[in-house]
Design a protein around this motif. Structure first.
Motif, PDB file in Angstrom:
ATOM      1  N   VAL A 153      32.176  36.580  32.612  1.00 47.20           N
ATOM      2  CA  VAL A 153      33.679  37.002  31.623  1.00 47.20           C
ATOM      3  C   VAL A 153      32.975  37.249  30.533  1.00 47.20           C
ATOM      4  N   GLN A 154      31.349  36.994  29.568  1.00 45.21           N
ATOM      5  CA  GLN A 154      31.342  37.453  28.706  1.00 45.21           C
ATOM      6  C   GLN A 154      30.557  38.819  28.473  1.00 45.21           C
ATOM      7  N   ASN A 155      30.284  39.221  29.947  1.00 41.49           N
ATOM      8  CA  ASN A 155      29.997  40.734  30.341  1.00 41.49           C
ATOM      9  C   ASN A 155      30.422  41.600  31.523  1.00 41.49           C
ATOM     10  N   ARG A 156      32.027  41.136  30.814  1.00 42.03           N
ATOM     11  CA  ARG A 156      33.469  42.081  31.311  1.00 42.03           C
ATOM     12  C   ARG A 156      32.808  43.518  31.374  1.00 42.03           C
ATOM     13  N   ASP A 157      32.230  43.636  30.818  1.00 39.47           N
ATOM     14  CA  ASP A 157      32.299  45.416  30.325  1.00 39.47           C
ATOM     15  C   ASP A 157      31.555  45.997  31.883  1.00 39.47           C
ATOM     16  N   GLY A 187      32.123  47.814  41.711  1.00 42.72           N
ATOM     17  CA  GLY A 187      32.539  48.799  43.101  1.00 42.72           C
ATOM     18  C   GLY A 187      33.594  48.395  43.790  1.00 42.72           C
ATOM     19  N   LEU A 188      32.974  47.024  44.302  1.00 48.01           N
ATOM     20  CA  LEU A 188      34.130  46.607  44.867  1.00 48.01           C
ATOM     21  C   LEU A 188      35.258  46.140  43.811  1.00 48.01           C
ATOM     22  N   LEU A 189      35.508  46.284  42.580  1.00 51.89           N
ATOM     23  CA  LEU A 189      36.616  45.635  41.958  1.00 51.89           C
ATOM     24  C   LEU A 189      37.280  46.902  41.828  1.00 51.89           C
ATOM     25  N   GLU A 207      39.761  42.153  33.719  1.00 48.89           N
ATOM     26  CA  GLU A 207      40.714  41.239  32.568  1.00 48.89           C
ATOM     27  C   GLU A 207      39.983  39.659  32.609  1.00 48.89           C
ATOM     28  N   ARG A 208      40.278  38.912  32.308  1.00 47.99           N
ATOM     29  CA  ARG A 208      39.175  37.792  31.918  1.00 47.99           C
ATOM     30  C   ARG A 208      40.503  36.655  33.093  1.00 47.99           C
ATOM     31  N   LYS A 209      41.776  37.131  33.169  1.00 50.43           N
ATOM     32  CA  LYS A 209      42.706  36.675  34.751  1.00 50.43           C
ATOM     33  C   LYS A 209      42.877  37.082  35.335  1.00 50.43           C
ATOM     34  N   LEU A 259      38.477  38.236  41.273  1.00 49.33           N
ATOM     35  CA  LEU A 259      36.790  38.292  41.630  1.00 49.33           C
ATOM     36  C   LEU A 259      37.356  36.460  41.295  1.00 49.33           C
ATOM     37  N   THR A 260      36.364  35.510  42.953  1.00 48.98           N
ATOM     38  CA  THR A 260      36.252  34.625  43.194  1.00 48.98           C
ATOM     39  C   THR A 260      34.909  34.301  43.245  1.00 48.98           C
TER      40      THR A 260
END
Length: 349
Positions: free
Chosen positions: A192-196, A162-164, A202-204, A172-173
């Motif tokens: 990273v494995q569950n970015r959905d 929600g924040l993103l 994005e990974r970056k 995201l840190t």
């Protein structure tokens, strides 16, 4: 020649071998590990002192009147804290943590604090580290830290998503210290494995800063995720170098120097090839930032320099026989020296 005549000769050979080993261990300093690494730039190292102060903020009962009060320009804004969870909220699954919206740096930050020695639940997380117990993405991770990281992700991924979505340009840190550093390092792998589940971020845009982390992932994972996971190690810190069972380490605090000597002997005698080729062996995660501030046989501190690399060999393989091996683990010292290092680097550039 009789056995009685041979014994003095064998004793002399043994004593000479021990003396040689002690001498080699005493002259082996932390700077040797990273002497061939490149120097970190001020831009890439800039978030670390700020995130160290964020870790200290998790320990505070009142963020408006902090005990560990940084300069006014560096204080965490209490109004930007989205969530705080203590031991009652986490039910002992993980140490306390908070989620913070850092509008000054366009960052959604989740920070996990370190170990409380008096807490049995914290010790249980750290001690649950049987070699090869937790496979992950073609490698191995620390089992207890992985379970804690998975719990945090399950609890907070909807909030983070929600924040993103509300702040689509923010990063995201994840940040943490000691036990918390291991948790956030593995939390980053899970994210990273569950970015959905985070809105297909994005990974970056994902990154992690693990301050004084335990060895928590196999070498192939440490290298593969080095673009998102960063370890920060101050000089002689023992925890990123500790290959012994952590339960034995903490049970031996009364005679930690004896334990360190035994671990040094074990690591020195083990073949380098065997250490590197064992796929289950755990390491400090990701890219490593090594803050070096002392030289061999010098007791005073020098202006710290920060060396960085994604090492495959010499990734903190040996305990350092140093009176600072424990104090260098403290988040207060890491924050102080990282800020000095950043100031020095900024003035040069």
């Amino acid at each position: 020649m009789s056995l009685a005549c041979c014994l003095p000769i064998l004793e002399c050979v043994y004593c000479l071998a021990c003396a040689r080993w002690v001498w080699k261990r005493c002259i082996y300093a932390a700077g040797h590990e990273s002497q061939d690494w490149g120097l970190a730039t001020a831009d890439e190292f800039q978030p670390i002192p700020r995130l160290c102060r964020g870790v200290l903020a998790v320990y505070e009962d009142d963020l408006r009147n902090p005990i560990w009060a940084p300069p006014d320009g560096y204080r965490m804004n209490p109004d930007w804290v989205v969530l705080r969870k203590d031991y009652e909220d986490t039910e002992g699954r993980v140490t306390p943590y908070l989620v913070y919206l850092d509008h000054d740096n366009a960052d959604v930050v989740l920070i996990v604090r370190g170990l409380t020695m008096g807490r049995e639940s914290d010790r249980a997380i750290l001690f649950d580290n049987k070699l090869g117990k937790a496979p992950f993405d073609g490698g191995y991770v620390h089992n207890g830290l992985y379970k804690a990281a998975q719990w945090v992700f399950d609890a907070e991924h909807e909030l983070l998503k929600g924040l993103l979505e509300d702040y689509p340009t923010y990063k995201l840190t994840f940040a943490g210290h000691s036990l918390g550093a291991g948790v956030v390092a593995l939390l980053t792998l899970v994210a990273v494995q569950n970015r959905d589940m985070l809105g297909y971020i994005e990974r970056k845009r994902i990154r992690c800063y693990a301050m004084a982390p335990p060895r928590c992932m196999s070498l192939n994972l440490a290298v593969r995720y080095a673009d998102v996971v960063n370890s920060v190690v101050l000089q002689d810190d023992f925890l990123p170098r500790t290959t012994a069972d952590l339960e034995d380490v903490f049970k031996s605090l009364i005679c930690l120097p004896c334990l360190l000597c035994v671990m040094c002997l074990k690591d020195t005698c083990m073949m380098e090839e065997k250490m590197i080729t064992d796929p289950r062996r755990l390491y400090a995660p990701g890219r490593v930032y090594h803050i070096v501030e002392r030289k061999p046989f010098r007791f005073q501190r020098f202006p710290p320099v920060v060396r960085t690399a994604v090492p495959v060999d010499r990734r903190f393989e040996h305990i350092i026989l140093s009176c600072n091996a424990i104090s260098d683990h403290g988040i207060i010292w890491i924050e102080r020296e990282s800020q000095i290092a950043l100031d020095v680097s900024s003035s040069i550039s």
